[in-house]
Design a protein around this motif. Structure first.
Motif, PDB file in Angstrom:
ATOM      1  N   LEU A 230       0.836  -1.205   0.000  1.00  0.00           N
ATOM      2  CA  LEU A 230       0.000   0.000   0.000  1.00  0.00           C
ATOM      3  C   LEU A 230       0.869   1.253   0.000  1.00  0.00           C
ATOM      4  CD1 LEU A 230      -3.100  -0.150   0.158  1.00  0.00           C
ATOM      5  CD2 LEU A 230      -2.935   0.540   2.545  1.00  0.00           C
ATOM      6  N   LYS A 231       1.912   1.219   0.798  1.00  0.00           N
ATOM      7  CA  LYS A 231       2.849   2.339   0.888  1.00  0.00           C
ATOM      8  C   LYS A 231       3.473   2.630  -0.470  1.00  0.00           C
ATOM      9  CE  LYS A 231       7.025   1.195   1.486  1.00  0.00           C
ATOM     10  NZ  LYS A 231       7.664   1.754   0.314  1.00  0.00           N
ATOM     11  N   SER A 235       3.008   6.063  -2.763  1.00  0.00           N
ATOM     12  CA  SER A 235       4.086   6.913  -3.278  1.00  0.00           C
ATOM     13  C   SER A 235       4.029   6.984  -4.805  1.00  0.00           C
ATOM     14  CB  SER A 235       5.449   6.389  -2.829  1.00  0.00           C
ATOM     15  OG  SER A 235       5.585   6.524  -1.436  1.00  0.00           O
ATOM     16  N   LEU A 236       3.866   5.827  -5.445  1.00  0.00           N
ATOM     17  CA  LEU A 236       3.874   5.816  -6.907  1.00  0.00           C
ATOM     18  C   LEU A 236       2.703   6.615  -7.463  1.00  0.00           C
ATOM     19  CD1 LEU A 236       4.971   2.178  -7.794  1.00  0.00           C
ATOM     20  CD2 LEU A 236       6.285   4.306  -7.933  1.00  0.00           C
ATOM     21  N   PHE A 237       1.522   6.425  -6.878  1.00  0.00           N
ATOM     22  CA  PHE A 237       0.348   7.128  -7.387  1.00  0.00           C
ATOM     23  C   PHE A 237       0.541   8.642  -7.305  1.00  0.00           C
ATOM     24  CE2 PHE A 237      -3.698   9.298  -6.549  1.00  0.00           C
ATOM     25  CZ  PHE A 237      -4.359   9.014  -7.742  1.00  0.00           C
ATOM     26  N   PHE A 238       0.990   9.097  -6.151  1.00  0.00           N
ATOM     27  CA  PHE A 238       1.088  10.551  -5.987  1.00  0.00           C
ATOM     28  C   PHE A 238       2.287  11.136  -6.732  1.00  0.00           C
ATOM     29  CE2 PHE A 238      -1.925   9.736  -2.567  1.00  0.00           C
ATOM     30  CZ  PHE A 238      -2.870  10.682  -2.887  1.00  0.00           C
ATOM     31  N   LEU A 243       3.739  14.328 -11.187  1.00  0.00           N
ATOM     32  CA  LEU A 243       4.529  14.542 -12.406  1.00  0.00           C
ATOM     33  C   LEU A 243       3.656  15.053 -13.545  1.00  0.00           C
ATOM     34  CD1 LEU A 243       7.003  11.501 -12.524  1.00  0.00           C
ATOM     35  CD2 LEU A 243       7.540  13.926 -12.194  1.00  0.00           C
ATOM     36  N   VAL A 244       2.483  14.451 -13.718  1.00  0.00           N
ATOM     37  CA  VAL A 244       1.593  14.872 -14.796  1.00  0.00           C
ATOM     38  C   VAL A 244       1.143  16.309 -14.554  1.00  0.00           C
ATOM     39  CG1 VAL A 244      -0.533  14.338 -16.030  1.00  0.00           C
ATOM     40  CG2 VAL A 244       0.851  12.497 -15.111  1.00  0.00           C
ATOM     41  N   SER A 245       0.839  16.642 -13.312  1.00  0.00           N
ATOM     42  CA  SER A 245       0.405  18.005 -12.998  1.00  0.00           C
ATOM     43  C   SER A 245       1.541  18.998 -13.246  1.00  0.00           C
ATOM     44  CB  SER A 245      -0.039  18.107 -11.538  1.00  0.00           C
ATOM     45  OG  SER A 245      -1.052  17.177 -11.276  1.00  0.00           O
TER      46      SER A 245
END
Ligand code: HEM
Ligand code: SF4
Ligand code: SF4
Ligand code: FES
Lengths: 292, 243
Positions: A230-231, A235-238, A243-245
């Motif tokens: 989950l951790k 991290s990867l999701f955010f 990065l996209v933002s």
């Protein structure tokens, strides 16, 4: 050995044991209340976790606000004005944003101050841990090391960012932010800050769960493995979303470079200014700024 | 194992003898692997056939006495419970850190453990005069089980050597001590309250110093639930701190 010690239960009480040479003097002191150990270590430990949890939750919320640029420029504009109270008060009040930033900064400073207790305090300690980590090859020990370094980086990276928001709360908007990112050369800092904060926050939340024993499900070891996955996902999701933002701001900033400093005004006709305007995913040619 | 020719193992051992002024240095020993060979067997073979001066400790050969803890390829473990087949052909062995070095792989865990026991007063504290003729008070089997579970600690010192916090800060109690507090806390014969335990572990060299690295939990050869016990004690001690 432990057995022997357990059987020593019938020995005289600890006072006589600790100072056998002065037993008489000590027995007279028993009327005084026992010196109580400070309660502060307990409170500080809790504050460390509470401040970390607050910052991590703020980080999550913050990331969603920032990424509203991916929906449209107007969406981000709306979010920014919302935090200035534009929808409750007569006019937007940027100082409200300053107050929020001030609060986050205070928690941030508190958290960093508490974290200092955990930093290696000397080269000897540093070396002892570094050597231990290298030899043990143990996941959670390595994660702590990562948390230490990302935390150290946050001292500087987050401070710069927070200070900027504190003193220029009115300069939050699609063009304003994009200009800061590109023309104001903040993107390298934001890039590093993104990785440091998301890695540190992710590991921090994971450690928080272990530290206080919040392990969903019956089997703690299985729960720990689940939490670790989950951790990583956190991290990867955010980092991905960030990065996209950031890319969207960079593209908008490049497109808006000649007119840097110009304030954004929402599209009057109510149609959201889409991503294609200025921050197009397709190569930017000449941005058209309708309703600008 | 099959009938293939046995593996040749190289045991790279960190040798030293502080008493004789011999500084730490690595020395390689070669042994033929045998079926079901443990590091304990390999070490004995080396001592019997190659170098009688090699120092290492063992008593029970069965993971009970806790004497044979050492760093095996950098990780703390019991030599008598480690099968050579679980390792590569080159196995490095070093003495456990933290503890006083006697020589080669032999360290003095006993003095350290005794110090911890005295510091944490890991014995039953009771005001009642012991009545040696009375029948012992009954205890629920579940409770007795729970206490026994934590009492399985053999004081091997692996958790101590596996703890990064303790490597940095030598005054940190370590998981073995915290586990003992958890054990006596469970015991109804021990009359100490959480306030009393706070006096023993309520600071940064006690439970609040633990950074939840869980090296201790992951290397404990007895599989003690150190992770959940430390978290539990932390909650109890914070509750005292907030009172
Ligand atoms: C100056 C910046 C920062 C520094 C120096 C720092 C440092 C640290 C350190 C060393 C720890 C480990 C503490 C321990 O092991 O008990 C920690 C824990 C933590 N940090 Fe940070 N941090 C910083 C900023 C942040 C930020 C911005 C967040 C939010 C994402 C955050 C979230 C957390 C969390 C959730 C924990 C776990 C708390 C705990 O273990 O009790 N930190 N921090
Ligand atoms: S808790 Fe486990 S690793 Fe630590 S001394 Fe006891 S048995 Fe050994
Ligand atoms: S959890 Fe980590 S810091 Fe705490 S005792 Fe275990 S190894 Fe040491
Ligand atoms: S010899 Fe007793 S535990 Fe290994």
């Amino acid at each position: 050995m432990s057995r022997l010690l357990e059987r020593s239960a019938t020995l005289p009480p600890p006072i006589a044991r600790q100072a056998p040479e002065t037993p008489l003097a000590l027995t007279h002191v028993t009327a005084h209340p026992r010196l109580r150990r400070s309660r502060w270590p307990a409170r500080l430990d809790l504050l460390q976790s509470a401040s970390g949890l607050f910052l991590a939750l703020f980080l999550v919320a913050h990331m969603f606000f920032v990424s509203s640029i991916l929906i449209s420029q107007d969406a981000f504009y709306t979010v920014a004005r919302f935090f200035e109270g534009a929808y409750f008060l007569a006019t937007p009040q940027p100082w409200i944003v300053s107050c929020v930033v001030g609060g986050v900064l205070a928690v941030f400073v508190l958290h960093a101050w508490l974290a200092l207790r955990k930093f290696p305090a000397s080269f000897r300690q540093y070396q002892a841990f570094a050597e231990h980590r290298a030899r043990l090859r143990h996941d959670d020990t390595g994660l702590w090391w990562l948390q230490l370094w990302t935390g150290f980086a946050l001292f500087f990276l987050a401070s710069i960012h927070l200070y900027g928001m504190l003193v220029h709360p009115e300069l939050i908007g699609p063009y304003e932010s994009a200009d800061r990112v590109w023309t104001g050369s903040m993107w390298p800092l934001y890039l590093l800050l993104l990785f440091a904060a998301e890695i540190h926050g992710g590991i921090g939340l994971y450690r928080l769960a272990l530290k206080w024993g919040w392990l969903p499900g019956g089997n703690p070891d299985a729960a720990r493995r689940r939490l670790r996955r989950l951790k990583t996902a956190f991290s990867l999701f955010f980092i991905g979303l960030g990065l996209v933002s950031l890319l969207a701001y960079v593209r908008l900033g490049i497109a808006h470079a000649e007119r840097a400093g110009e304030r954004y005004a929402p599209s009057g006709d109510g149609t959201p200014a889409t991503l294609a305007e200025g921050a197009a995913v397709t190569p930017v040619v000449v941005p058209s700024r309708r309703g600008g | 194992m099959s009938t293939d020719t046995p593996r040749q193992l190289t045991l790279r051992i960190l040798r030293s003898s502080p008493g004789e002024g011999i500084a730490p240095h690595w020395q390689d020993f070669r042994v033929d692997e045998a079926e079901g060979m443990t590091l304990f067997i390999a070490l004995n073979e080396i001592r019997d056939t190659l170098d009688p001066s090699l120092q290492f400790d063992f008593v029970c050969r069965a993971g009970i006495c806790g004497s044979c803890g050492m760093l095996i390829d950098g990780r703390p473990g019991l030599a008598c419970r480690s099968l050579t087949r679980d390792f590569g052909p080159l196995i490095t062995l070093a003495p456990l850190p933290v503890f006083a070095l006697i020589g080669d792989l032999s360290v003095d865990t006993g003095s350290w453990m005794r110090g911890t026991a005295e510091r944490l007063e890991t014995w039953i504290h009771s005001q009642a005069e012991p009545d040696l003729t009375a029948v012992e008070a009954r205890m629920e089997p579940e409770l007795a089980e729970a206490i026994y579970e934590l009492d399985r600690c053999i004081e091997c010192g692996c958790c101590v050597a596996g703890c990064g916090t303790l490597r940095m800060r030598e005054d940190f109690v370590g998981a073995v001590g915290l586990n003992k507090i958890a054990r006596f806390r469970l015991d109804p014969r021990d009359e100490r309250s959480d306030e009393d335990y706070y006096e023993l572990i309520g600071d940064d060299s006690g439970v609040f110093g633990c950074m939840s690295l869980l090296g201790c939990h992951d290397v404990c050869p007895k599989g003690l639930p150190l992770q959940t016990q430390i978290a539990f004690l932390r909650r109890r001690m914070v509750a005292v701190g907030l009172k």
